[in-house]
Scaffold this motif. Structure first.
Motif, PDB file in Angstrom:
ATOM      1  N   ALA A   5      10.662  -0.359   6.108  1.00 21.10           N
ATOM      2  CA  ALA A   5      10.438   0.223   7.429  1.00 21.10           C
ATOM      3  C   ALA A   5       9.062  -0.177   7.911  1.00 21.10           C
ATOM      4  O   ALA A   5       8.162  -0.460   7.109  1.00 21.10           O
ATOM      5  CB  ALA A   5      10.536   1.744   7.372  1.00 21.10           C
ATOM      6  N   ASP A   6       8.896  -0.204   9.232  1.00 16.72           N
ATOM      7  CA  ASP A   6       7.538  -0.279   9.759  1.00 16.72           C
ATOM      8  C   ASP A   6       7.126   1.127  10.181  1.00 16.72           C
ATOM      9  O   ASP A   6       7.924   2.063  10.138  1.00 16.72           O
ATOM     10  CB  ASP A   6       7.413  -1.307  10.889  1.00 16.72           C
ATOM     11  N   GLU A  61       9.462   0.061   0.972  1.00 16.02           N
ATOM     12  CA  GLU A  61       8.260  -0.619   1.453  1.00 16.02           C
ATOM     13  C   GLU A  61       8.000  -0.231   2.898  1.00 16.02           C
ATOM     14  O   GLU A  61       8.918  -0.173   3.711  1.00 16.02           O
ATOM     15  CB  GLU A  61       8.440  -2.139   1.352  1.00 16.02           C
ATOM     16  N   LEU A  62       6.738   0.058   3.202  1.00 15.12           N
ATOM     17  CA  LEU A  62       6.333   0.413   4.561  1.00 15.12           C
ATOM     18  C   LEU A  62       5.308  -0.605   5.050  1.00 15.12           C
ATOM     19  O   LEU A  62       4.304  -0.863   4.375  1.00 15.12           O
ATOM     20  CB  LEU A  62       5.738   1.816   4.595  1.00 15.12           C
ATOM     21  N   ALA A 109       5.315  -6.498  11.680  1.00 14.19           N
ATOM     22  CA  ALA A 109       5.575  -7.247  10.448  1.00 14.19           C
ATOM     23  C   ALA A 109       7.061  -7.558  10.269  1.00 14.19           C
ATOM     24  O   ALA A 109       7.416  -8.441   9.492  1.00 14.19           O
ATOM     25  CB  ALA A 109       5.058  -6.469   9.238  1.00 14.19           C
ATOM     26  N   ILE A 110       7.918  -6.813  10.954  1.00 14.97           N
ATOM     27  CA  ILE A 110       9.358  -7.061  10.896  1.00 14.97           C
ATOM     28  C   ILE A 110       9.784  -7.762  12.179  1.00 14.97           C
ATOM     29  O   ILE A 110       9.526  -7.265  13.282  1.00 14.97           O
ATOM     30  CB  ILE A 110      10.158  -5.749  10.731  1.00 14.97           C
ATOM     31  N   ASP A 111      10.403  -8.904  12.033  1.00 17.22           N
ATOM     32  CA  ASP A 111      10.943  -9.624  13.195  1.00 17.22           C
ATOM     33  C   ASP A 111      11.935  -8.706  13.914  1.00 17.22           C
ATOM     34  O   ASP A 111      12.832  -8.161  13.289  1.00 17.22           O
ATOM     35  CB  ASP A 111      11.658 -10.897  12.716  1.00 17.22           C
ATOM     36  N   ASN A 137       9.456   5.557  -1.443  1.00 12.67           N
ATOM     37  CA  ASN A 137       9.818   5.655  -2.858  1.00 12.67           C
ATOM     38  C   ASN A 137       9.918   4.219  -3.348  1.00 12.67           C
ATOM     39  O   ASN A 137      10.970   3.595  -3.276  1.00 12.67           O
ATOM     40  CB  ASN A 137      11.131   6.405  -3.042  1.00 12.67           C
ATOM     41  N   ALA A 138       8.798   3.694  -3.823  1.00 11.41           N
ATOM     42  CA  ALA A 138       8.692   2.259  -4.099  1.00 11.41           C
ATOM     43  C   ALA A 138       9.558   1.802  -5.261  1.00 11.41           C
ATOM     44  O   ALA A 138       9.980   0.641  -5.312  1.00 11.41           O
ATOM     45  CB  ALA A 138       7.234   1.893  -4.361  1.00 11.41           C
TER      46      ALA A 138
END
Length: 238
Positions: free
Chosen positions: A163-164, A195-196, A201-203, A220-221
């Motif tokens: 996620a962003d 992952e955040l 950062a996300i197209d 929660n990695a």
């Protein structure tokens, strides 16, 4: 004025002040694939009871939503497949657990309709079976259909890969499953991610679910990602 952050430090904090007794919750996942492990555990630890859970299935004994069955926090399940959970079977056959069974595609469409603001729809699936009992039926162009109502939830719990900070989600392969529809069907959606990243950062073309549907995010990695049915090849004899 800066927008309020959607990120919460842990699952318990993300659910604090949000979940309550008697609520309807929609939970993403298919079997144990794509389930929000940390959020389910935090929901168990919150102690809320009398829940109605909308989910394709109820996990397995001792994991996933199966944890909430063991603690008797779920009053009713709205599901499609429940064959991997002995405690579910025991409670249902013992009259301790309500069950609203749905064909799998119907369950997915009921969630999607709830998120899209569509109150009900006609489907041929289930006509002439116990699924259609007590429901309106109608003949259209010579074929019979069953009226199914939309599903909405007070809170949605979903699992995504990335996620962003705006809540735009990316799911990984089959772990996407019911998660987008579940997210859309909830008044409030909490997303558990591995992952955040920062906005940009996300197209945009790679976003699977827009952040407008996501209200809270918890990282929660390293989820357990337990395998539901492990099948391996038998060693060959020499």
């Amino acid at each position: 004025m800066a927008a309020k952050s959607k990120q919460y430090p842990d699952a318990a904090t993300a659910l604090a002040g949000l979940v309550a007794d008697g609520q309807t919750l929609a939970v993403g996942g298919f079997g144990l694939c794509g389930i929000p492990e940390a959020l389910i555990a935090a929901l168990r630890d919150s102690g809320v009871t009398g829940l109605t859970a909308i989910s394709n299935n109820a996990g397995v004994d001792g994991f996933g939503l199966g944890q909430l069955l063991e603690t008797r926090q779920i009053r009713k399940m709205i599901s499609s497949y429940v064959g991997e959970n002995k405690e579910f079977e025991r409670q249902f056959l013992g009259g301790e657990l309500e069950l609203e069974f749905n064909p799998q595609g119907t369950l997915a469409e009921r969630l999607r309709a709830g998120g899209a603001g569509i109150p009900a729809f006609f489907t041929a699936t289930g006509y002439g079976t116990v699924v259609a009992e007590g429901k309106e039926t109608r003949q259209i162009d010579g074929r019979w259909y069953v009226l199914e109502t939309a599903l909405k939830a007070d809170v949605s719990l979903v699992k995504a890969w990335k996620a962003d900070t705006a809540g735009n989600l990316v799911f990984r392969k089959t772990a996407r499953n019911f998660n987008p529809a579940v997210a859309m069907a909830g008044k409030v959606c909490v997303a558990e991610v591995e992952e955040l990243v920062e906005i940009g950062a996300i197209d945009p073309d790679h976003v699977h679910l827009p952040g407008i549907y996501v209200d809270r995010i918890v990282v929660n990695a390293i989820p357990e990602k337990r395998i539901e049915q492990r099948t391996i090849r038998q060693p060959e004899e020499n």
